[in-house]
Design a protein around this motif. Sequence first.
Motif, PDB file in Angstrom:
ATOM      1  N   ASP A  30       6.092 -38.923 -44.863  1.00  0.00           N
ATOM      2  CA  ASP A  30       4.409 -38.923 -44.954  1.00  0.00           C
ATOM      3  C   ASP A  30       3.998 -37.571 -44.622  1.00  0.00           C
ATOM      4  OD1 ASP A  30       1.791 -39.912 -44.857  1.00  0.00           O
ATOM      5  OD2 ASP A  30       2.059 -40.750 -42.717  1.00  0.00           O
ATOM      6  N   GLY A  31       3.185 -36.955 -45.425  1.00  0.00           N
ATOM      7  CA  GLY A  31       2.785 -35.681 -45.445  1.00  0.00           C
ATOM      8  C   GLY A  31       3.747 -34.760 -46.166  1.00  0.00           C
ATOM      9  N   TYR A  32       4.577 -35.139 -46.699  1.00  0.00           N
ATOM     10  CA  TYR A  32       5.660 -34.165 -47.408  1.00  0.00           C
ATOM     11  C   TYR A  32       4.887 -33.544 -48.568  1.00  0.00           C
ATOM     12  CZ  TYR A  32      10.043 -32.690 -49.621  1.00  0.00           C
ATOM     13  OH  TYR A  32      10.887 -31.695 -50.109  1.00  0.00           O
ATOM     14  N   THR A  33       5.053 -32.192 -48.811  1.00  0.00           N
ATOM     15  CA  THR A  33       4.318 -31.416 -49.606  1.00  0.00           C
ATOM     16  C   THR A  33       5.232 -30.661 -50.734  1.00  0.00           C
ATOM     17  OG1 THR A  33       4.498 -29.596 -48.061  1.00  0.00           O
ATOM     18  CG2 THR A  33       2.532 -30.804 -48.178  1.00  0.00           C
ATOM     19  N   ILE A  34       4.737 -30.619 -51.906  1.00  0.00           N
ATOM     20  CA  ILE A  34       5.381 -29.959 -53.155  1.00  0.00           C
ATOM     21  C   ILE A  34       4.456 -29.109 -53.647  1.00  0.00           C
ATOM     22  CG2 ILE A  34       6.363 -30.567 -55.199  1.00  0.00           C
ATOM     23  CD1 ILE A  34       6.507 -33.559 -54.297  1.00  0.00           C
ATOM     24  N   VAL A  35       4.975 -27.956 -54.009  1.00  0.00           N
ATOM     25  CA  VAL A  35       4.296 -27.004 -54.643  1.00  0.00           C
ATOM     26  C   VAL A  35       4.844 -27.157 -56.178  1.00  0.00           C
ATOM     27  CG1 VAL A  35       4.233 -24.705 -55.568  1.00  0.00           C
ATOM     28  CG2 VAL A  35       3.399 -25.084 -53.262  1.00  0.00           C
ATOM     29  N   HIS A  36       3.951 -27.806 -57.013  1.00  0.00           N
ATOM     30  CA  HIS A  36       4.449 -27.903 -58.493  1.00  0.00           C
ATOM     31  C   HIS A  36       3.840 -26.906 -59.191  1.00  0.00           C
ATOM     32  CE1 HIS A  36       3.810 -30.557 -62.410  1.00  0.00           C
ATOM     33  NE2 HIS A  36       4.806 -29.977 -62.502  1.00  0.00           N
ATOM     34  N   ILE A  37       4.664 -25.912 -60.105  1.00  0.00           N
ATOM     35  CA  ILE A  37       4.390 -24.862 -61.345  1.00  0.00           C
ATOM     36  C   ILE A  37       5.271 -25.502 -62.450  1.00  0.00           C
ATOM     37  CG2 ILE A  37       3.632 -23.119 -59.215  1.00  0.00           C
ATOM     38  CD1 ILE A  37       6.730 -22.054 -60.011  1.00  0.00           C
ATOM     39  N   SER A  38       4.559 -24.642 -63.435  1.00  0.00           N
ATOM     40  CA  SER A  38       5.298 -24.944 -64.774  1.00  0.00           C
ATOM     41  C   SER A  38       4.862 -23.925 -65.721  1.00  0.00           C
ATOM     42  CB  SER A  38       4.650 -26.201 -65.283  1.00  0.00           C
ATOM     43  OG  SER A  38       5.528 -26.607 -66.365  1.00  0.00           O
ATOM     44  N   ASP A  39       5.888 -23.746 -66.759  1.00  0.00           N
ATOM     45  CA  ASP A  39       5.438 -22.947 -67.875  1.00  0.00           C
ATOM     46  C   ASP A  39       5.196 -21.343 -67.379  1.00  0.00           C
ATOM     47  OD1 ASP A  39       5.198 -24.786 -70.357  1.00  0.00           O
ATOM     48  OD2 ASP A  39       4.578 -25.736 -68.506  1.00  0.00           O
ATOM     49  N   ILE A  40       5.932 -20.626 -66.878  1.00  0.00           N
ATOM     50  CA  ILE A  40       5.886 -19.294 -66.417  1.00  0.00           C
ATOM     51  C   ILE A  40       5.817 -18.482 -67.609  1.00  0.00           C
ATOM     52  CG2 ILE A  40       6.798 -17.205 -65.233  1.00  0.00           C
ATOM     53  CD1 ILE A  40       7.885 -19.322 -63.036  1.00  0.00           C
ATOM     54  N   HIS A  41       6.779 -18.965 -68.739  1.00  0.00           N
ATOM     55  CA  HIS A  41       6.762 -17.923 -70.004  1.00  0.00           C
ATOM     56  C   HIS A  41       6.950 -16.434 -69.590  1.00  0.00           C
ATOM     57  CE1 HIS A  41       6.670 -21.117 -72.783  1.00  0.00           C
ATOM     58  NE2 HIS A  41       5.651 -21.552 -71.975  1.00  0.00           N
ATOM     59  N   ALA A  42       8.042 -16.069 -68.915  1.00  0.00           N
ATOM     60  CA  ALA A  42       8.210 -14.999 -68.261  1.00  0.00           C
ATOM     61  C   ALA A  42       7.693 -13.580 -69.271  1.00  0.00           C
ATOM     62  CB  ALA A  42       9.741 -14.523 -67.993  1.00  0.00           C
ATOM     63  N   ARG A  43       7.926 -13.846 -70.674  1.00  0.00           N
ATOM     64  CA  ARG A  43       7.217 -12.749 -71.483  1.00  0.00           C
ATOM     65  C   ARG A  43       5.742 -12.401 -71.288  1.00  0.00           C
ATOM     66  NH1 ARG A  43       8.599 -13.229 -78.096  1.00  0.00           N
ATOM     67  NH2 ARG A  43       6.725 -11.521 -78.823  1.00  0.00           N
ATOM     68  N   SER A  44       5.135 -13.384 -70.909  1.00  0.00           N
ATOM     69  CA  SER A  44       3.555 -13.249 -70.848  1.00  0.00           C
ATOM     70  C   SER A  44       3.308 -12.591 -69.535  1.00  0.00           C
ATOM     71  CB  SER A  44       2.957 -14.696 -70.791  1.00  0.00           C
ATOM     72  OG  SER A  44       3.194 -15.385 -69.748  1.00  0.00           O
ATOM     73  N   PHE A  45       4.256 -12.151 -68.731  1.00  0.00           N
ATOM     74  CA  PHE A  45       3.925 -11.372 -67.465  1.00  0.00           C
ATOM     75  C   PHE A  45       4.541  -9.882 -67.546  1.00  0.00           C
ATOM     76  CE2 PHE A  45       3.314 -15.629 -65.648  1.00  0.00           C
ATOM     77  CZ  PHE A  45       2.120 -15.074 -64.914  1.00  0.00           C
ATOM     78  N   GLU A  46       5.107  -9.731 -68.883  1.00  0.00           N
ATOM     79  CA  GLU A  46       5.368  -8.318 -69.024  1.00  0.00           C
ATOM     80  C   GLU A  46       4.346  -7.396 -68.942  1.00  0.00           C
ATOM     81  OE1 GLU A  46       7.258  -5.424 -72.726  1.00  0.00           O
ATOM     82  OE2 GLU A  46       7.283  -7.710 -72.845  1.00  0.00           O
ATOM     83  N   GLY A  47       4.491  -6.318 -68.021  1.00  0.00           N
ATOM     84  CA  GLY A  47       3.377  -5.357 -67.627  1.00  0.00           C
ATOM     85  C   GLY A  47       2.337  -5.802 -66.771  1.00  0.00           C
ATOM     86  N   ARG A  48       2.799  -7.225 -66.389  1.00  0.00           N
ATOM     87  CA  ARG A  48       1.734  -7.860 -65.099  1.00  0.00           C
ATOM     88  C   ARG A  48       2.304  -8.519 -64.107  1.00  0.00           C
ATOM     89  NH1 ARG A  48       0.447 -12.632 -67.779  1.00  0.00           N
ATOM     90  NH2 ARG A  48      -1.572 -13.024 -65.967  1.00  0.00           N
ATOM     91  N   GLU A  49       3.560  -7.669 -63.612  1.00  0.00           N
ATOM     92  CA  GLU A  49       4.297  -8.011 -62.641  1.00  0.00           C
ATOM     93  C   GLU A  49       3.545  -8.229 -61.345  1.00  0.00           C
ATOM     94  OE1 GLU A  49       4.895  -5.333 -64.659  1.00  0.00           O
ATOM     95  OE2 GLU A  49       6.620  -5.762 -65.517  1.00  0.00           O
ATOM     96  N   LYS A  50       2.559  -7.310 -61.072  1.00  0.00           N
ATOM     97  CA  LYS A  50       1.700  -7.320 -59.833  1.00  0.00           C
ATOM     98  C   LYS A  50       1.130  -8.671 -59.774  1.00  0.00           C
ATOM     99  CE  LYS A  50      -2.363  -5.079 -61.496  1.00  0.00           C
ATOM    100  NZ  LYS A  50      -3.317  -4.180 -61.159  1.00  0.00           N
ATOM    101  N   HIS A  51       0.774  -9.408 -60.641  1.00  0.00           N
ATOM    102  CA  HIS A  51       0.170 -10.595 -60.836  1.00  0.00           C
ATOM    103  C   HIS A  51       0.980 -11.809 -60.526  1.00  0.00           C
ATOM    104  CE1 HIS A  51      -3.731  -8.860 -62.125  1.00  0.00           C
ATOM    105  NE2 HIS A  51      -3.012  -8.144 -63.069  1.00  0.00           N
ATOM    106  N   LEU A  52       1.964 -11.551 -61.068  1.00  0.00           N
ATOM    107  CA  LEU A  52       3.176 -12.703 -60.758  1.00  0.00           C
ATOM    108  C   LEU A  52       3.621 -12.810 -59.048  1.00  0.00           C
ATOM    109  CD1 LEU A  52       4.982 -14.998 -61.894  1.00  0.00           C
ATOM    110  CD2 LEU A  52       6.810 -13.190 -62.200  1.00  0.00           C
ATOM    111  N   GLN A  53       3.578 -11.265 -58.688  1.00  0.00           N
ATOM    112  CA  GLN A  53       3.875 -11.411 -57.220  1.00  0.00           C
ATOM    113  C   GLN A  53       2.770 -12.006 -56.534  1.00  0.00           C
ATOM    114  OE1 GLN A  53       6.726  -9.720 -55.613  1.00  0.00           O
ATOM    115  NE2 GLN A  53       5.529 -10.885 -53.942  1.00  0.00           N
ATOM    116  N   ARG A  54       1.474 -11.898 -56.842  1.00  0.00           N
ATOM    117  CA  ARG A  54       0.230 -12.187 -56.183  1.00  0.00           C
ATOM    118  C   ARG A  54       0.364 -13.916 -56.261  1.00  0.00           C
ATOM    119  NH1 ARG A  54      -4.595 -13.381 -58.184  1.00  0.00           N
ATOM    120  NH2 ARG A  54      -4.285 -12.161 -59.894  1.00  0.00           N
ATOM    121  N   ALA A  55       0.862 -14.399 -57.232  1.00  0.00           N
ATOM    122  CA  ALA A  55       1.089 -15.855 -57.451  1.00  0.00           C
ATOM    123  C   ALA A  55       2.202 -16.387 -56.543  1.00  0.00           C
ATOM    124  CB  ALA A  55       1.656 -16.239 -59.142  1.00  0.00           C
ATOM    125  N   VAL A  56       3.437 -15.639 -56.460  1.00  0.00           N
ATOM    126  CA  VAL A  56       4.429 -16.122 -55.611  1.00  0.00           C
ATOM    127  C   VAL A  56       4.029 -16.132 -54.250  1.00  0.00           C
ATOM    128  CG1 VAL A  56       6.474 -15.375 -54.538  1.00  0.00           C
ATOM    129  CG2 VAL A  56       6.289 -15.397 -57.134  1.00  0.00           C
TER     130      VAL A  56
END
Length: 323
Positions: A84-110
């Motif tokens: 009861d109260g167990y939490t799950i962070v659900h993420i999907s479809d990172i598509h690493a290619r779409s973060f090329e040159g946008r590393e700082k934004h992926l870091q912010r997401a993490v």
Amino acid sequence: MNPELFATLSILLVCLALLAAADTLVCLILKLAAGIPFRKAFLWGCISFLIPPMAIAYGAIIERNLFKVKKVEIAYDTLPEAFDGYTIVHISDIHARSFEGREKHLQRAVEKMNALDADMVAFTGDLITMAPEELKGLSGILAGLKATDGVLSVLGNHDYSMYSDMDDISRKRAMERLMEAEKAMGWNLLLNENRVISRGRDSVAVVGVENTSPSRHFPSRGNLAQAAAGTEGMFRILLSHDPLHWESEIIGQDYPLTLSGHTHSMQFSLLGWSPSRYMFPQYRGLYSTGTQYLYVNAGLGETIFPARIGVRPEITLITLRKK
């Protein structure tokens, strides 16, 4: 030409053609009904031609970087007390290619995900778009993703490198490199298998299937019976990339919660409407039938065109409750 650029230009040209047709029709109506000169009305209407390029520019420069945390609570009679109260962070479809040159934004997401202090992170596939080499420069960032019970992941259709120009042997080696990369990141990739998570005497099972889809356009390598072996009678959380799997096999079986991705909600939504609804009965958000729930995450990255319009990249925080 870069596939994403070609797709973006194609979408832009289609939008402009539709606007031109609509502009012409409206101008004819104005001329017949109000006597307004066609040429004058058409020229004023041409201002609307700025809408598609401005929308794509906004989606590429701004909205694709506006990570949204969506919080969802789901209650069950059958959930073990200790969860009861167990939490799950659900993420999907990172598509690493779409973060090329946008590393700082992926870091912010993490960092956003880690700040949620979840019990578990569930990733429902499509870590890459074409090949595992896309992870160069990004795997270190993704390795920083943490949760009490770790990161559990499954494969999506893109993770098989099926859209790259490879022969079968090269594609198999690419798969091996991807699996090695996930292991090096500290992720637990479930290949038609499960993991049991315990809290005292209580436990739940996380079942992970390889990509499974009734559509002939996508690979279907999942084996649900194999993946769930030994979890009978337990509260089960199923990770399955394609939400079409839910209706084709999962409904009616003992899977209280299924987590999926895949659709991206087509990276386009206008006032709550998305063309994705015509391809997927369940394309974004929470769905239920009886005591079974499906959550479809809209994804973090992009394919086809490098923008999100009305569909922000999503981080979902799911809290399980005991009724």
